[in-house]
Design a protein around this motif. Structure first.
Motif, short mmCIF file in Angstrom:
data_model
loop_
_atom_site.label_atom_id
_atom_site.label_comp_id
_atom_site.label_asym_id
_atom_site.label_seq_id
_atom_site.Cartn_x
_atom_site.Cartn_y
_atom_site.Cartn_z
N LYS A 1 -48.71 60.49 -60.32
CA LYS A 1 -47.51 59.87 -59.74
C LYS A 1 -47.30 60.34 -58.31
O LYS A 1 -47.83 61.37 -57.90
CB LYS A 1 -46.26 60.23 -60.56
N ARG A 2 -46.46 59.57 -57.59
CA ARG A 2 -46.08 59.94 -56.24
C ARG A 2 -44.57 59.81 -56.11
O ARG A 2 -43.94 59.02 -56.81
CB ARG A 2 -46.76 59.05 -55.21
N LYS A 3 -44.02 60.59 -55.19
CA LYS A 3 -42.60 60.50 -54.86
C LYS A 3 -42.47 60.72 -53.36
O LYS A 3 -42.88 61.76 -52.85
CB LYS A 3 -41.80 61.55 -55.62
N TRP A 4 -41.95 59.72 -52.66
CA TRP A 4 -41.78 59.78 -51.21
C TRP A 4 -40.31 59.78 -50.86
O TRP A 4 -39.52 59.09 -51.51
CB TRP A 4 -42.40 58.56 -50.54
N GLU A 5 -39.96 60.50 -49.81
CA GLU A 5 -38.65 60.39 -49.17
C GLU A 5 -38.91 59.79 -47.80
O GLU A 5 -39.67 60.36 -47.00
CB GLU A 5 -37.99 61.76 -49.04
N VAL A 6 -38.30 58.62 -47.54
CA VAL A 6 -38.49 57.92 -46.27
C VAL A 6 -37.17 57.99 -45.51
O VAL A 6 -36.14 57.52 -45.99
CB VAL A 6 -38.90 56.45 -46.50
N TYR A 7 -37.21 58.60 -44.35
CA TYR A 7 -36.03 58.73 -43.49
C TYR A 7 -36.15 57.72 -42.36
O TYR A 7 -37.14 57.71 -41.63
CB TYR A 7 -35.95 60.14 -42.90
N ASP A 8 -35.15 56.88 -42.21
CA ASP A 8 -35.12 55.87 -41.16
C ASP A 8 -33.87 56.14 -40.33
O ASP A 8 -32.77 56.18 -40.87
CB ASP A 8 -35.06 54.47 -41.79
N ALA A 9 -34.03 56.34 -39.02
CA ALA A 9 -32.88 56.64 -38.16
C ALA A 9 -31.81 55.56 -38.27
O ALA A 9 -30.64 55.82 -38.02
CB ALA A 9 -33.33 56.82 -36.71
N GLY A 10 -32.19 54.36 -38.66
CA GLY A 10 -31.23 53.27 -38.77
C GLY A 10 -30.60 53.13 -40.14
O GLY A 10 -29.78 52.24 -40.35
N GLN A 11 -30.98 53.99 -41.09
CA GLN A 11 -30.48 53.88 -42.47
C GLN A 11 -30.37 55.25 -43.10
O GLN A 11 -30.60 56.27 -42.45
CB GLN A 11 -31.46 53.05 -43.33
N SER A 12 -30.09 55.25 -44.39
CA SER A 12 -30.10 56.49 -45.15
C SER A 12 -31.50 56.75 -45.68
O SER A 12 -32.43 55.99 -45.43
CB SER A 12 -29.09 56.40 -46.30
N ILE A 13 -31.63 57.79 -46.47
CA ILE A 13 -32.92 58.15 -47.06
C ILE A 13 -33.27 57.16 -48.18
O ILE A 13 -32.42 56.79 -48.98
CB ILE A 13 -32.87 59.58 -47.65
N LYS A 14 -34.52 56.74 -48.22
CA LYS A 14 -34.99 55.87 -49.29
C LYS A 14 -36.01 56.64 -50.12
O LYS A 14 -36.93 57.24 -49.57
CB LYS A 14 -35.62 54.60 -48.70
N LEU A 15 -35.83 56.65 -51.45
CA LEU A 15 -36.81 57.28 -52.35
C LEU A 15 -37.75 56.22 -52.89
O LEU A 15 -37.32 55.15 -53.32
CB LEU A 15 -36.09 57.97 -53.51
N VAL A 16 -39.04 56.52 -52.84
CA VAL A 16 -40.06 55.62 -53.36
C VAL A 16 -40.88 56.40 -54.37
O VAL A 16 -41.50 57.41 -54.03
CB VAL A 16 -40.97 55.09 -52.23
#
Length: 128
Positions: free
Chosen positions: A49-64
């Protein structure tokens, strides 16, 4: 390129901004990243499995989260490596990602949490 090593598993990531697929005026920025996973341990492991935290300066954190990587759950014997390319879209031209792979030691079923190093996602607009 950034690198992290967890229990003999080395993860290296290199990110690239894809200007030709991005539309900054529509707040659409495309990035690809190449991941190399090297098994420098003495155990055969399988990436489950994988778990990513994506930080976008224009949004909040997205977990994938999900099974494997790009549709695969590779098995890596000691000394072997696996490489793949994936991507993400941001609404701003500035962000970062990090995460974990969950791998199983084939010999004894132990699950290990392998760190994916944090890497920057920076579009061309921030390089001028």
């Amino acid at each position: 390129m950034v690198t992290a090593i967890t229990q003999g598993i080395k993860v290296s990531v290199e990110a690239t901004y894809q200007a030709e697929y991005s539309s900054p005026h529509q707040h659409h920025y495309v990035f690809t990243y190449k991941v190399t996973i090297e098994n420098n341990s003495s155990h055969t492991v399988q990436l489950l499995k994988r778990k990513w935290e994506v930080y976008d300066a224009g949004q909040s954190i997205k977990l994938v989260e999900g099974d494997g990587v790009v549709g695969q759950q590779p098995i890596l014997e000691p000394g072997k490596s696996h490489q793949y390319v994936s991507g993400c879209n941001l609404s701003s031209g500035l962000g970062k990602m990090n995460g974990q792979y969950f791998m199983e030691r084939i010999q004894d079923g132990t699950i290990i949490e392998v760190q994916i190093p944090e890497f920057q996602l920076i579009s061309d607009i921030f390089h001028n």
